[in-house]
Design a protein around this motif. Structure first.
Motif, PDB file in Angstrom:
ATOM      1  N   UNK A  47       2.711   8.825 -11.078  1.00 18.64           N
ATOM      2  CA  UNK A  47       2.456   8.354 -12.156  1.00 18.64           C
ATOM      3  C   UNK A  47       1.332   9.188 -13.000  1.00 18.64           C
ATOM      4  N   UNK A  48       0.422   9.401 -12.010  1.00 16.32           N
ATOM      5  CA  UNK A  48      -0.758  10.442 -12.491  1.00 16.32           C
ATOM      6  C   UNK A  48      -0.369  11.729 -13.087  1.00 16.32           C
ATOM      7  N   UNK A  49       0.634  12.444 -12.581  1.00 18.34           N
ATOM      8  CA  UNK A  49       1.032  13.545 -12.857  1.00 18.34           C
ATOM      9  C   UNK A  49       2.108  13.422 -14.401  1.00 18.34           C
ATOM     10  N   UNK A  50       2.577  12.421 -14.372  1.00 23.54           N
ATOM     11  CA  UNK A  50       3.537  11.888 -15.655  1.00 23.54           C
ATOM     12  C   UNK A  50       2.474  11.850 -16.652  1.00 23.54           C
ATOM     13  N   UNK A  51       1.386  11.148 -16.468  1.00 23.85           N
ATOM     14  CA  UNK A  51       0.486  10.912 -17.578  1.00 23.85           C
ATOM     15  C   UNK A  51      -0.238  12.181 -18.244  1.00 23.85           C
ATOM     16  N   UNK A  52      -0.474  13.158 -17.197  1.00 28.52           N
ATOM     17  CA  UNK A  52      -0.760  14.450 -17.476  1.00 28.52           C
ATOM     18  C   UNK A  52       0.237  15.305 -18.535  1.00 28.52           C
ATOM     19  N   UNK A  60       0.898  -2.029  -9.619  1.00 27.46           N
ATOM     20  CA  UNK A  60      -0.402  -1.414  -9.653  1.00 27.46           C
ATOM     21  C   UNK A  60      -0.583   0.088  -9.669  1.00 27.46           C
ATOM     22  N   UNK A  61       0.406   0.689  -8.867  1.00 27.94           N
ATOM     23  CA  UNK A  61       0.516   2.296  -8.939  1.00 27.94           C
ATOM     24  C   UNK A  61       0.704   2.648 -10.359  1.00 27.94           C
ATOM     25  N   UNK A  62       1.430   1.929 -11.100  1.00 28.00           N
ATOM     26  CA  UNK A  62       2.073   2.615 -12.462  1.00 28.00           C
ATOM     27  C   UNK A  62       0.602   2.500 -13.544  1.00 28.00           C
ATOM     28  N   UNK A  63      -0.192   1.138 -13.123  1.00 27.23           N
ATOM     29  CA  UNK A  63      -1.045   0.914 -14.025  1.00 27.23           C
ATOM     30  C   UNK A  63      -2.533   1.954 -13.985  1.00 27.23           C
ATOM     31  N   UNK A  64      -2.926   2.304 -12.903  1.00 27.84           N
ATOM     32  CA  UNK A  64      -4.173   2.974 -12.624  1.00 27.84           C
ATOM     33  C   UNK A  64      -4.255   4.177 -13.117  1.00 27.84           C
ATOM     34  N   UNK A  65      -3.500   5.332 -12.925  1.00 32.46           N
ATOM     35  CA  UNK A  65      -3.542   6.544 -13.692  1.00 32.46           C
ATOM     36  C   UNK A  65      -3.709   6.554 -15.324  1.00 32.46           C
ATOM     37  N   UNK A 113       0.871  -1.183   0.090  1.00 31.26           N
ATOM     38  CA  UNK A 113      -0.071  -0.133   0.017  1.00 31.26           C
ATOM     39  C   UNK A 113       0.775   1.000  -0.141  1.00 31.26           C
ATOM     40  N   UNK A 114       1.728   1.224   0.662  1.00 32.19           N
ATOM     41  CA  UNK A 114       2.823   2.460   1.171  1.00 32.19           C
ATOM     42  C   UNK A 114       3.273   2.816  -0.424  1.00 32.19           C
ATOM     43  N   UNK A 115       3.842   1.809  -0.992  1.00 31.94           N
ATOM     44  CA  UNK A 115       4.596   2.182  -2.412  1.00 31.94           C
ATOM     45  C   UNK A 115       3.586   2.792  -3.408  1.00 31.94           C
ATOM     46  N   UNK A 116       2.401   2.137  -3.295  1.00 32.94           N
ATOM     47  CA  UNK A 116       1.489   2.441  -4.275  1.00 32.94           C
ATOM     48  C   UNK A 116       0.874   3.657  -4.050  1.00 32.94           C
ATOM     49  N   UNK A 174       3.239  -3.610 -19.071  1.00 29.46           N
ATOM     50  CA  UNK A 174       4.407  -3.568 -18.383  1.00 29.46           C
ATOM     51  C   UNK A 174       3.817  -3.513 -16.652  1.00 29.46           C
ATOM     52  N   UNK A 175       3.068  -2.902 -16.384  1.00 31.93           N
ATOM     53  CA  UNK A 175       2.705  -2.633 -15.212  1.00 31.93           C
ATOM     54  C   UNK A 175       1.832  -3.828 -14.403  1.00 31.93           C
TER      55      UNK A 175
END
Length: 401
Positions: A60-65, A107-112, A50-53, A75-76
């Motif tokens: 990752x969200x800011x990156x995809x913006x 999972x953090x990389x996948x969702x945004x 949870x912490x890393x996610x 990959x994720x």
């Protein structure tokens, strides 16, 4: 069911990813049984994922913006599955922590990025986003059955078999990536957001995010310890606990569909706030009602916590229309991850007192969410698309998105 093929594939892929968010909690009883972990040590595994996610997902969200990263989807997905699959191989606690943290990063990389693509595919529809969210919820629901089917059969040494859903999910994303490549240079799609117009309402977004944090504490706390609690309440064995976890996750699938449907009759803020108020009562039933009736309250708790699921994502995106990736990353990250930060605290209280005592504070969490959400403004629902925005969406439709 949506007829949009890429949205269906995204929903199925979402299920293959979120099965690993549910799998970590589902494996906790087996870590306790085979490795004699305490409640606090076992909940530390949930914390690691949870912490890393939680930390990585907004990044990752800011990156995809700034730019689209569609390659993150396959990959994720594989990364999320690989971490869980390797977590049962080594008896070393630090290595196990590292493996579940790796899964959390996946999972953090996948969702945004998946939420960005799903917003394009759904054209802002609450119901379509509900179907996308449903995929993830079904993945959660399948986790205890998948883990029990593999680990209960041959122990933690068979955990590498748990990578199979990730491999399937990564393949399902490939047609979506091909459709994305045909979009050409449509500004809204390639820029990471669908017609990012309007003013950002940061105050409402922060209040919504705090409500999501409270919701996450309640849900992750339940998912980590409900199996143990129900075994105590019913006097059953491991099967009774696994059944409780399955009911918790399956109720989430019902809540996700109900929530997206209710949003077409009432505004989202009303649906979300009412759901949280009723959920506080349901959580109290889980904590205090003995015997088999506890399963009914587990189901009601899950439904109540998941009615707001997809609605909070679209609310966050509408509060930050020019930062869709950031809104998705933070909301989804908080919703499914940050509650893990409280798990070791709950586990420590349970070790020192009892599970009932440790779970009692969770009753307050949905009540706090209700207080934070009930006075939020309802952002304007996107109306008919005109001009350049309409042309961009027509381009997306012609490409299958």
């Amino acid at each position: 069911m949506p007829r949009n093929k890429p949205l269906v594939l995204l929903s199925a892929g979402h299920a293959c990813v979120d099965v690993y968010q549910g799998a970590v909690a589902a494996m906790v009883p087996f870590f306790v049984a085979e490795r004699a972990y305490t409640y606090a040590a076992a909940s530390g595994l949930v914390l690691a994922a949870s912490l890393l996610s939680s930390v990585a997902q907004p990044f990752f969200g800011a990156l995809t913006d700034r730019r689209p990263l569609p390659w993150l989807l396959p990959v994720s997905t594989v990364l999320g599955g690989l971490g869980v699959a390797l977590s049962g191989v080594s008896g070393s606690y630090p290595l196990t922590l590292l493996c579940v943290a790796l899964s959390g990063l996946g999972t953090a990389a996948y969702h945004p990025e998946s939420a960005r693509v799903a917003r394009v595919a759904s054209q802002g529809s609450h119901r379509s986003m509900g179907w996308f969210s449903l995929g993830g919820t079904l993945g959660f629901a399948a986790a205890p059955l998948l883990v029990a089917g593999v680990v209960a059969t041959g122990g933690l040494r068979l955990s590498p078999l748990l990578v199979l859903p990730a491999l399937v999910g990564s393949v399902l994303t490939l047609p979506v990536l091909r459709a994305l490549r045909t979009l050409g240079r449509a500004p809204s799609v390639s820029g990471g957001k669908l017609a990012g117009e309007g003013r950002n309402d940061w105050v409402s977004f922060v209040r919504l995010s705090l409500a999501v944090v409270c919701r996450s504490v309640a849900f992750v706390g339940m998912s980590t310890f409900v199996a143990f609690h129900v075994r105590e309440q019913t006097g059953g064995g491991t099967a009774a606990g696994t059944a409780a976890l399955f009911v918790l996750y399956l109720g989430g699938a019902v809540g996700t569909v109900v929530g997206s449907g209710l949003a077409h009759r009432w505004d989202r803020v009303t649906v979300v706030s009412t759901s949280y108020l009723l959920t506080a009562w349901a959580v109290a039933g889980v904590v205090f009602v003995p015997g088999p009736a506890v399963y009914g309250f587990v189901a009601l708790t899950s439904i109540g916590l998941y009615v707001p699921f997809s609605l909070q994502v679209t609310l966050a995106q509408d509060y930050l229309p020019t930062r869709v990736g950031t809104a998705s990353g933070i909301t989804l990250g908080l919703m499914v991850s940050v509650g893990g930060l409280a798990s070791p605290v709950i586990g420590g209280i349970a070790d020192a007192t009892s599970l009932r005592t440790a779970l009692t504070p969770l009753i307050v969490m949905p009540a706090l969410s209700w207080l934070l959400v009930r006075a939020l403004p309802e952002p304007a629902v996107p109306g008919p698309l005109r001009g350049e925005r309409a042309e961009e969406v027509r381009s997306a439709e012609r490409s299958g998105l």
